[in-house]
Structures are given as C-alpha cells and as structure tokens.
Design an enzyme around this catalytic site. Sequence first.
Site, PDB file in Angstrom:
ATOM      1  N   TYR A   1      -2.532   2.648   4.689  1.00 33.99           N
ATOM      2  CA  TYR A   1      -1.741   2.629   3.453  1.00 33.99           C
ATOM      3  C   TYR A   1      -0.377   3.274   3.664  1.00 33.99           C
ATOM      4  O   TYR A   1       0.660   2.727   3.283  1.00 33.99           O
ATOM      5  CB  TYR A   1      -2.517   3.372   2.368  1.00 33.99           C
ATOM      6  CG  TYR A   1      -1.859   3.369   1.013  1.00 33.99           C
ATOM      7  CD1 TYR A   1      -1.832   2.219   0.223  1.00 33.99           C
ATOM      8  CD2 TYR A   1      -1.262   4.528   0.507  1.00 33.99           C
ATOM      9  CE1 TYR A   1      -1.236   2.215  -1.037  1.00 33.99           C
ATOM     10  CE2 TYR A   1      -0.665   4.537  -0.745  1.00 33.99           C
ATOM     11  CZ  TYR A   1      -0.651   3.383  -1.516  1.00 33.99           C
ATOM     12  OH  TYR A   1      -0.068   3.380  -2.756  1.00 33.99           O
TER      13      TYR A   1
ATOM     14  N   SER B   1       5.493   4.315  -2.443  1.00 35.02           N
ATOM     15  CA  SER B   1       4.626   5.462  -2.726  1.00 35.02           C
ATOM     16  C   SER B   1       5.154   6.691  -2.024  1.00 35.02           C
ATOM     17  O   SER B   1       5.810   6.602  -0.973  1.00 35.02           O
ATOM     18  CB  SER B   1       3.194   5.183  -2.262  1.00 35.02           C
ATOM     19  OG  SER B   1       2.400   6.347  -2.303  1.00 35.02           O
TER      20      SER B   1
END
Length: 698
Positions: free
Chosen positions: A589, A576
Amino acid sequence: MKKTFQYVDYLWDEAKAAELGDDQVALFLYRSNILGADLRITNYGGGNTSCKTIEKDPLTNEEVEVMWVKGSGGDIGTLTRKGIAGLYTERLRNLKNVYGGLEDEDRMVGLFNHCIYDLDSKAPSIDTPLHGLLPFKHIDHLHPDALIAVAAAKDSEQVTKEIWGDTMGWVPWQRPGFDLGLQLEKCLNENPGIRGIVLGSHGLFTWGDTSYECYVNSLEVIEMASEYIEKKIKENGEVFGGQKIEALPAEERKEKAAELMPLLRGLASSENQMIGHFTDSDTVLQYINSNDLERLAPMGTSCPDHFLRTKIQPLILTLDPSDEVIDTEATLKKLEPSFEQYREEYLQYYENHKHANSPAMRDPNPVIIIYPGVGMFSFAKNKQTTRVASEFYVNAINVMRGAEAISEYTSLPRQEAFDIEYWLLEEAKLQRMPAEKPLSRKVAIVTGAAGGIGKAIADKLVAEGANVVLTDISQENLEEALATYKRDEAAIALCDVTKEESIEKAYKEANLAFGGVDIVVHSAGLAISKSLPDTTLKDWELLQNVLVKGQFLMAQKGVEIMRKQGLGGDIVNIASKNGLVSGPNNVGYGTAKAAQQHMTRLLAAELGGDHIRVNTVNPDGVIVGSKIWEGDWAEGRAKAHGIKVEDLPAHYAKRNLLNEIILPEDIANGVFACVGILEKSTGNTINVDGGMANAFVR
C-alpha cells in the site's frame, strides 16, 4: 367533458383535486403543474397561468378581487405559492388611465408593484396585464408546439378561422406588455363568447370559470390544432422536403458525438466556459437530415421564449458524418471557420439592430449546433440551461414542421427578435440572477464515487456548482448515489479503473452528459495491510493496478479531452500519509501511494503548459464513513498498532497534532481547495490528517 386526447396528456386527478377542496389558488397551482409536465404544451419557464379570487382587503375590510399569476422567471411545471404574485385586479385595470402607449411599456412594469395585494408576492412578470385585463376567473397562456405552428404559419389568421371557426380570436404579433393586454381585451369585446385567442407568432390564451374547465379547454384547443396539422402532414406526404442525408446508426452517432463534443465545447467557450448537451431524437434527426434544413434554420425561431434560450439561429456544421474526429488538429481547422463566421454574423446582427440604450452585446457563440447525420448539440452556462435550450429548439422544430405542413413557416423579423433578446427588462432579469458558484461551468469525474471519500468529494463538487460524473464498479451503488442529487447535477458511469477500455467508456459518458471534463479526481482505492512475507503478488498487483495504473489511465485519457477543449483543467489524486511515512506491514500500500504522489509531481511538471494543474490530497485515518476501513485493512492496522479495531478512531484522532477525527468531508474540502481556491498551485501535496509531523512534506 372530454378526457381522452391523442396529442396531449390528460393528467387531471379528480381525487387529488378533491383534496384541494375549494381553494382556488391551490387548484390553479395544481393545473399549472400538470400543464407544465407535458413539454408539448409548454416548455420549462414558458407560458404563465392565473386565477382570480375574492379576498378581504386588509386596509378597508371590503371584499376585493385579487389576481394570482405566475411571477417573473418562474416555471408553471414547478410553480408553488412562493412563485406567484397577488395583485388587486381593479388597480391593475386602472393603469389604463395612465398608460402612455408603446413607448411607456417599461414604466408600466414598475407600476405593477403599486397593485400588489400579497406582500409576499414574486415580482410580477411582463405578462401580468394580459391576464388582468381579461375578465375570466382562470386563464392559461401557453406555448404549445401545435398552436405556435398555427401562429407562425404565413396565413395564421385564416388557419385559425378554419380550425375553430368563430370560437377563437386572433391577435397579430406584438411584443408582450400592457398594450398586448389591451389588444386581447379588444379582441374579446369584438368576439364575445370565444373560448380563447391565438397570438400571432407567439402562443395561446384560453380560460374557464373553474380551474378544471380552463384545463380541459386548453387541452381541447391544442388537440384540435394538432389534429389539423397531422392531417395536413398526411396529405402532403413528406416533412421538411424529405430526407437529404441518412443518419448514422445509433451507436455510431453516440460515438461521433462523444469524440466531437470536447472540441465543440472548447470552441463554444471562447468567451465563457459552457456545459454541453446532446440529443439525436427522431424529431431532431428528421429535421437536421432534411432538404429544408438550410432554408429553415437561418430563418430563426418565432416564439420569443424559443430564441431567448436558443439564440436567433443555430450553427450548422459542414462536417461529413463519416469524417474522422480522431485527428484533433485537422477537425479543428474544419470547425474554426464556421464558429468565426457565426460570431461575426452575430456581431452584425447586434450592430445592425441595437439602440442607443441597448445592453452590451452578449456572448456571440452559438447555443444550438447541428451536425447533419449525427444529432444536435447545445451549450450554455449550466446543464439545466443547455438541456432546456435543446428542448426549446425541439419545440421550434415541431413549430416549423407544423407551419410548413399548414402553408409556410414565418419567423419574427430580425428587429423584433433583437428587441426581445436585448429588452432592458430582460437584461434587468438577467442582472437579478444569483451569482454563479465557484465551480459553475465545470465538469468533474470522480472515481470510487459510489460511497465513502469519493461520494463526499462528489457531493462537495456538486454543492460548489460543478457537474459531476460518478464512477465506480457497482451499478447498484452508483444508482443509489445518483438518487441523492437533483436533475442535471450529476451522471454515472460504470468504470473499472484497471481497464483502459472501461475508462475510455466512462469519459465518453462524461462527454455526452456534459460536453467534456475539467476536473479529474482519482479516489478509487483499496488498502491491504500485510508484512513483506505475507504480501502476495496478487496483493501487490491489485494495489498497483487500482491505485497507480488507474491514476495513470485516468490522467492520460482525461488530459486528451482537456487538450481538445483548450480550457485547462485540474487533476487531483487522493493518495495517503502512508506514501510519505515508513511503517510496518505496509509495503504494498505504501509503495503504491508513494508512486501516486510522485506521478502527481511528474504530471504537474509536464502539463503546466496546458494550464492543467495536478495536485495530491493526502488523507490519514479516515475511518468513519470510509469504505477502505471495511474488512481486513482495519484488522491489519489495529494489529500493527497493538490495539482493538473498535479503538482505531480514537487512536488516530489522538495521534494527530490537532486531536481531530478526520472525515470524508474533510478530504472533499481538500479537493475543493485544489480546484476551487488555489488557482495558481500545481505539484502540491495537501495533507488532511489533523497534523502528522512525520508526514510533513517540507
């Protein structure tokens, strides 16, 4: 007419046939499809069917007879109007006036085009004159196991007489072509009133005035041969000389096959990368565990359709069923000499039988590999081809079983076999095959593939030619995903990427389905957007387990298989933008994604010597179609940016340099770039985010 059969399936549906009315071509196609649905009658691509109708000649306006027949390279089980050829019957028969004998066969195939009636015809096959020179309205040419067993028996002509009396003709083996058509015509003229003809070592011709009569005639003839064989087997009391060794229990066979397949795949791919298939059916086990295996297997198959797909003979492994496969190096040392010997013998087969104009020798590796006590493996260019090769060898086993029960099995002489395998017309057919797709011969495993980004990646890899194993934690979702693919394109495996044993099981499923793994894509994920105080240890561990531990285990177990194969490979990790950019409410995350990215670089450095490339694809803002945005994550990101959830897609599109909404398909294209285009790149990060300046790697 008889409608109950024990050894074939009666599939004629009167209501469906009635819907077709008097359309003889439609009825011929219907008959073809239901015949092809029973593998005991004919296998994929085997045999051909035809019908003759009266049509108006567009040039003369006169009524002429037209023969509609399966075209070259087709399959009767899936035959449609596009797959048939329509020829003027009289013109085809008039070719007898210019036929110059056996040396003229290849030229005759070119002349079939001068007989075309339907300009949308598929290319006529070599078997066209076999149908055209017979007078019947509907004709079946099939390769039933029972009939080939009769045809391949030592005393085939006598057995034919014993089963059918004067109602069947018999023609000795001859390579398909115009002259064989003449021999069928001669046999019929000498035996008027017969219901069909047995072709020595080859198959069966049957006919009828209607499509239904032809269908039932074919079934009845096959049923009679099957009954005769089963009676002989009962009289003999044993098959293939009885059992020599005992098969391992079913689960142990699967376990052994899954461990061994990557090694076999690597060895069978010494010239061209192959896809694998495994079967341990009762039919296969009875044959491979028998006393007669070592006598029968080297003889090769009899029917041309069989050995064109299976090669002239299989490779029999000398491994003991109880041997451990865990020690890769030791097992390879046992296997390599067998493969080397097989390749050398195939080279000698080619050199001893080639002609001045023979095509170059093809891949000398075995297609069929037999492991007594365990099962049968096959390897070919794609899953359909290798599965069909396996099915054809099962047909060959049935033929040997029947012929041995009748009297004694006979195979084609090696020169005849070579002349079929390296026939210039067969080579021309191979040259007409469409080019392979970029990922053809590759096997991929994708985590989190039941939906969202993972499913889009799987779709792209399949579209580019790969076989894909989809993994996820929901069996129901996996089955729904699998239903979107054609047969042989994909397989599924339930897999929790946080559990080592679950990942090991998924890889075994991949090995059994396709022979190994070349591409590992870790796409499984979830997102939790919380501040430091709100992030619980449970949140932290879940993110680390799914994203980081899952990636580690997928790579570790995948590399183990890739090294067994010795074919290199690709690992692509879906990380990501958040692994590069520092933002609020993202400690768990973002940290996990950063770990994924650096693990990619570490593995790229470690695995380059194995020619295993490791790369990262970084998405950002994939909202539409992405499961990660379902639930709390979307709310968390909306809160972090001070906007409403429904405004997220527009927000993320506006903030990237290209002002583009990023879709799952865009991420899939990034993965394809890594595995299908950038063949000399590893350790890279491809950002698929529309352009985020703060996420630029350099």
